[in-house]
Design an enzyme around this catalytic site. Sequence first.
Site, short mmCIF file in Angstrom:
data_model
loop_
_atom_site.label_atom_id
_atom_site.label_comp_id
_atom_site.label_asym_id
_atom_site.label_seq_id
_atom_site.Cartn_x
_atom_site.Cartn_y
_atom_site.Cartn_z
N CYS A 10 1.16 -1.20 0.27
CA CYS A 10 0.20 -0.35 -0.25
C CYS A 10 0.97 1.02 0.03
O CYS A 10 1.42 1.48 0.82
CB CYS A 10 -1.10 0.06 1.36
SG CYS A 10 -2.41 1.21 1.04
N CYS A 29 -0.46 4.08 1.68
CA CYS A 29 -0.60 4.60 3.45
C CYS A 29 -0.48 3.34 4.03
O CYS A 29 0.78 2.64 3.89
CB CYS A 29 -2.74 5.28 3.47
SG CYS A 29 -3.54 4.42 3.51
N SER A 30 -1.81 2.26 4.04
CA SER A 30 -1.06 0.51 5.46
C SER A 30 -2.47 0.31 4.84
O SER A 30 -2.82 -0.64 6.22
CB SER A 30 -0.43 0.87 6.33
OG SER A 30 -1.33 1.62 7.77
N CYS A 31 -3.02 0.14 3.91
CA CYS A 31 -4.67 -0.52 4.09
C CYS A 31 -3.93 -2.07 4.10
O CYS A 31 -3.50 -2.67 3.22
CB CYS A 31 -5.37 -0.55 2.37
SG CYS A 31 -5.67 1.12 1.68
#
Lengths: 207, 250
Positions: A110, A113-115
């Site tokens: 990702c 972000c940090s999905c």
Amino acid sequence: MTVQFGYPEDREARSAARVRALEALLIEKGVITDATVDKVLGYFEADMTPLNGAKIVARAWTDAEFAERLVKDTPAAVAELDLPVGMDGAEGEHLQAVANTPGVHNLVICTLCSCFPWPVLGLPPYWYKDPTFRARAAREPRVVLKETGLDLDPSVELRVWDSSGHSRWFVVPQRPAGTDGMTEEQLAALVTTESMIGIAEVPSPAA
Amino acid sequence: MKLQHHLGGLENLGPVTYEPRVFVEDWEQRVFGIHVAMMGLSAHLGDAVPQYPIEDVPTAFSSVWTWADLRKGAEAMHPFAYFQYRYYEKWLGGIGGFFVSQGYITEEELEAKAAEYLQDPGLDLPEGGDERIDDQVIRYLREGDSPRQGPATSPAFAVGDLVTVKDVPPTEHTRLPGNLRGRTGTVERVFEGDYGYFCSTGPDGIGEPMPVYAVRFEPTDIWGELAEPGAVLYGELYQAYLTHAMEEQQ
């Protein structure tokens, strides 16, 4: 930009005090209760762990038709299994599995972000959230994999999935050699979070 | 332009720190829990698919708080600070700042209280609160907040179509990975249904429900001679970010 120099020695203690102060004030003001944060953490510790993903992978290894359904309609296939309620809850609303084969290896990243697919993999490890990993895995994924110990054969196509939309991707790794005759439960115990993100393969138990 | 929107392919960053833990300090768990509570109590959830009875939940929280708000905070950071602070340090900065800016607390009372806890980390948290708050937060975790909305519209692109990613104007927040801007790829999948986003991103173009596609890109088209052989890159892209490749060339 002062952090390069005026770096407080008690950085962690200050953050700990600030977050505790924030939690205390939010309880006092009636935003949350004295139990809210503990209940949230308990939810993940009890129910939403990578064990769910491992069980899904183990089923895919032992049931070829399930494996096919899993990549075609991931939420429906996941719902077939006896997993905690909430697989389609927060960050699991649109799960999407991609399967490794002898010729294809998948990696989930990702860059924005940090999905992460919380219900099946739990919360993301630090390296996955690291901007350095996110930046590098987009452009030089093979090098990044090699650094972590996965030296992909040049003939294998490496598919990198950038989680920029609604889907929460996870990888169905290949079943390792030396696992003939193992039960689903024994197989699930072999599956790692790293293998379901795609930076590792599942090691053979004989190794 | 924000560095945070263009992370993919940034060079010279050195080795990745392979820290396998989710939290490296105990305090990080608390800020994670507060963020999840805010998402589970967000005022917009009355309109979510599970139709949460959010107005009946006896919380003092009356704001909208979604991933978009947390992401906007991270994307508003100094780009170097974005690399220097640890993940949950960024969360703490953004979430603490939100409660102050929205008037729930003041910076002074937060600092005063933090000073007390810094001096005596063993001090207890206050007690109390209505259990229905917690029930809503856990229900949100179990039932989620799907972005799939409204009747499916007819997708503008089909599997196999060549599409070019628009170079939309830079905005506060985006879901378009910067490394894909202007690049041409192939639609590999059209997701079923239309998908909204938590907020409008303005001229960036997402927010209202629209089709979403998995688009396959050849790394040489993105990274040129720096591309690794034998890899492909997929982006999951909202229709607003795409145009027919042929149109683009005319």
